[in-house]
Write a protein that holds these residues in place. Structure first.
Motif, PDB file in Angstrom:
ATOM      1  N   TYR A 198      -0.433   4.861  -0.084  1.00 41.46           N
ATOM      2  CA  TYR A 198      -1.365   4.770   1.035  1.00 41.46           C
ATOM      3  C   TYR A 198      -0.617   4.432   2.329  1.00 41.46           C
ATOM      4  CZ  TYR A 198      -4.697   4.324  -2.835  1.00 41.46           C
ATOM      5  OH  TYR A 198      -5.422   4.534  -3.976  1.00 41.46           O
ATOM      6  N   ARG A 199      -1.330   4.595   3.447  1.00 38.84           N
ATOM      7  CA  ARG A 199      -0.697   4.379   4.756  1.00 38.84           C
ATOM      8  C   ARG A 199      -1.605   3.542   5.652  1.00 38.84           C
ATOM      9  NH1 ARG A 199       2.417   9.130   8.112  1.00 38.84           N
ATOM     10  NH2 ARG A 199       2.685   8.037  10.104  1.00 38.84           N
ATOM     11  N   ALA A 200      -1.086   2.403   6.113  1.00 35.33           N
ATOM     12  CA  ALA A 200      -1.859   1.545   7.027  1.00 35.33           C
ATOM     13  C   ALA A 200      -2.055   2.257   8.364  1.00 35.33           C
ATOM     14  CB  ALA A 200      -1.126   0.226   7.242  1.00 35.33           C
ATOM     15  N   ILE A 201      -3.147   1.923   9.054  1.00 34.44           N
ATOM     16  CA  ILE A 201      -3.469   2.669  10.281  1.00 34.44           C
ATOM     17  C   ILE A 201      -3.318   1.853  11.563  1.00 34.44           C
ATOM     18  CG2 ILE A 201      -5.057   4.179   9.031  1.00 34.44           C
ATOM     19  CD1 ILE A 201      -7.365   2.618  10.413  1.00 34.44           C
ATOM     20  N   GLY A 202      -3.043   0.534  11.476  1.00 33.79           N
ATOM     21  CA  GLY A 202      -2.865  -0.179  12.734  1.00 33.79           C
ATOM     22  C   GLY A 202      -2.969  -1.678  12.628  1.00 33.79           C
ATOM     23  N   VAL A 203      -2.634  -2.330  13.757  1.00 36.57           N
ATOM     24  CA  VAL A 203      -2.797  -3.772  13.912  1.00 36.57           C
ATOM     25  C   VAL A 203      -3.538  -4.036  15.216  1.00 36.57           C
ATOM     26  CG1 VAL A 203      -0.690  -4.294  12.639  1.00 36.57           C
ATOM     27  CG2 VAL A 203      -0.585  -4.045  15.117  1.00 36.57           C
ATOM     28  N   ARG A 204      -4.115  -5.252  15.324  1.00 32.93           N
ATOM     29  CA  ARG A 204      -4.803  -5.618  16.573  1.00 32.93           C
ATOM     30  C   ARG A 204      -4.416  -7.021  17.000  1.00 32.93           C
ATOM     31  NH1 ARG A 204     -10.137  -7.762  18.473  1.00 32.93           N
ATOM     32  NH2 ARG A 204     -10.854  -8.075  16.322  1.00 32.93           N
ATOM     33  N   LEU A 249       0.834  -1.207   0.000  1.00 33.92           N
ATOM     34  CA  LEU A 249       0.000   0.000   0.000  1.00 33.92           C
ATOM     35  C   LEU A 249       0.866   1.253   0.000  1.00 33.92           C
ATOM     36  CD1 LEU A 249      -2.902  -0.793   2.523  1.00 33.92           C
ATOM     37  CD2 LEU A 249      -3.125  -0.354   0.070  1.00 33.92           C
ATOM     38  N   HIS A 250       1.916   1.235   0.823  1.00 36.21           N
ATOM     39  CA  HIS A 250       2.816   2.388   0.890  1.00 36.21           C
ATOM     40  C   HIS A 250       3.437   2.669  -0.482  1.00 36.21           C
ATOM     41  CE1 HIS A 250       5.983   5.109   2.179  1.00 36.21           C
ATOM     42  NE2 HIS A 250       6.869   4.299   1.597  1.00 36.21           N
ATOM     43  N   GLN A 251       3.778   1.628  -1.205  1.00 34.83           N
ATOM     44  CA  GLN A 251       4.357   1.792  -2.541  1.00 34.83           C
ATOM     45  C   GLN A 251       3.379   2.497  -3.475  1.00 34.83           C
ATOM     46  OE1 GLN A 251       6.289  -1.753  -3.999  1.00 34.83           O
ATOM     47  NE2 GLN A 251       6.226  -1.043  -6.137  1.00 34.83           N
TER      48      GLN A 251
END
Length: 375
Positions: A149-155, A144-146
């Motif tokens: 976009y930017r991921a927002i988290g893990v759980r 996604l970063h490529q």
């Protein structure tokens, strides 16, 4: 740390879920997973992927659609293929065999990322956190970063949450450094799994890397106090104070229409709430007051507050709303300010000091007079 209320499925009664969302927000929680509460009350809504969603995939062939356009525009890219190439690099960095990463989980992450590229997050513990969940998440997040976009988290939803959070943070930082993605090491880590007040205490004590905590059952079902022990009782009839006498002193009512004041000490902490009859003069800062603390027998206690705050305001009189009701954010701000002023001795989790409530000398005499008259 941010707190998220996630207890809708365990809430009790037809309004239990909405009440849990509203009052947890007033009490200091930051988010709710209850979308209807977000719509009705304006509470920020947050949530994560379900285990069942991840388990519903078995391979990348099931992902439809497979392509995602770059954020800056251009030709759509096969995100599944891009994630697979990143998975090889991530597993090499972590010295973990790529075949240990579950392909159904990878497919679920890719499908979610294509649908929500601005809000991608990974639930890591459906299979194995370190060999599958985390490598798969990193692969999709880097893909996604490529594309901009930017991921927002893990759980995390199981296991030793504190230790795992530290291990996950180490891996995220390693990926950020190796692949030159500075923000990657600060991706928020969310946890859930039967969180209680004791869990929160241990997270702080042990120094975790946890950023967001989802609390459900132990919040919305109130196991420590499942019912509120108060009832509506008459205190005055046609202008005459009245009293309910019982065999148990704590169930005896306090007569008369009253005003309530909060008394503060020199440190700015409230140390007592004082009930007075409505027609009594309000106490003043610096004034020496003779009070009788409820639940204690004996002579009056002398107190001298450095500040006095009237607590009672009338919003409803003679069947009509007589003052504009505060909004939910205003109620929340008021509650948080009041909680922050409480002394640590009253707020501590273990063996908190009881907060005293007292009556004025005049109200105490009325109580004694009516008690005597009815015996």
């Amino acid at each position: 740390m941010k707190l998220m209320e996630i207890g809708l499925r365990r809430a009790q009664g037809p309004d239990g879920g909405l009440s849990a969302s509203k009052y947890s927000y007033i009490g200091g929680f930051d988010y709710t997973s209850n979308v209807l509460a977000g719509k009705l009350y304006g509470i920020p809504v947050r949530g994560t992927i379900a285990h069942s969603f991840i388990m519903s995939f078995t391979s990348l062939e099931e992902v439809q659609p497979r392509v995602l356009p770059p954020l800056a525009g251009g030709e759509p890219v096969d995100l599944g293929a891009l994630a697979e190439s990143w998975l090889q690099r991530v597993c090499e960095l972590l010295q973990s065999p790529p075949e240990k990463a579950n392909r159904g989980e990878l497919a679920a992450f890719v499908s979610y990322a294509i649908t929500f590229p601005h809000n991608f997050q990974g639930l890591l513990d459906t299979y194995c956190v370190m060999r599958s969940g985390l490598p798969n998440f990193c692969a999709v997040a880097l893909a996604l970063h490529q594309l901009g976009y930017r991921a927002i988290g893990v759980r995390l939803d199981s296991g030793d949450l504190v230790q795992q959070s530290k291990e996950i943070r180490r891996v995220l930082r390693a990926c950020g450094t190796t692949f030159q993605v500075p923000w990657f090491g600060s991706i928020p880590i969310a946890v859930s799994n039967d969180i209680s007040e004791q869990s929160l205490e241990s997270f702080i004590r042990e120094g975790s890397e946890i950023d967001v905590i989802g609390v459900g059952t132990n919040l919305v079902t109130c196991p420590l106090q499942p019912s509120l022990g108060c009832v509506y009782k008459l205190v005055e009839v046609n202008g005459s104070p009245c009293l309910k006498l019982t065999e148990e002193e704590e169930k005896m009512t306090i007569p008369g229409i009253k005003a309530v004041y909060r008394l503060y000490d020199a440190a700015g902490h409230p140390f007592m709430d004082l009930m007075a009859l409505e027609d009594e003069p309000a106490p003043n800062a610096g004034q020496e007051l003779a009070v009788h603390v409820l639940g204690r027998r004996g002579e009056a206690t002398e107190v001298r507050p450095t500040a006095v705050e009237p607590l009672h305001r009338t919003y409803f009189r003679d069947g009509q709303v007589c003052e504009v009701l505060p909004s939910l954010p205003e109620v929340r701000s008021h509650a948080q300010a009041a909680l922050s002023r409480l002394s640590p001795a009253h707020r501590r989790l273990r063996e908190p000091q009881p907060y005293p409530v007292a009556v004025t000398e005049k109200l105490h005499l009325l109580l004694a007079e009516l008690r005597q008259a009815r015996q």
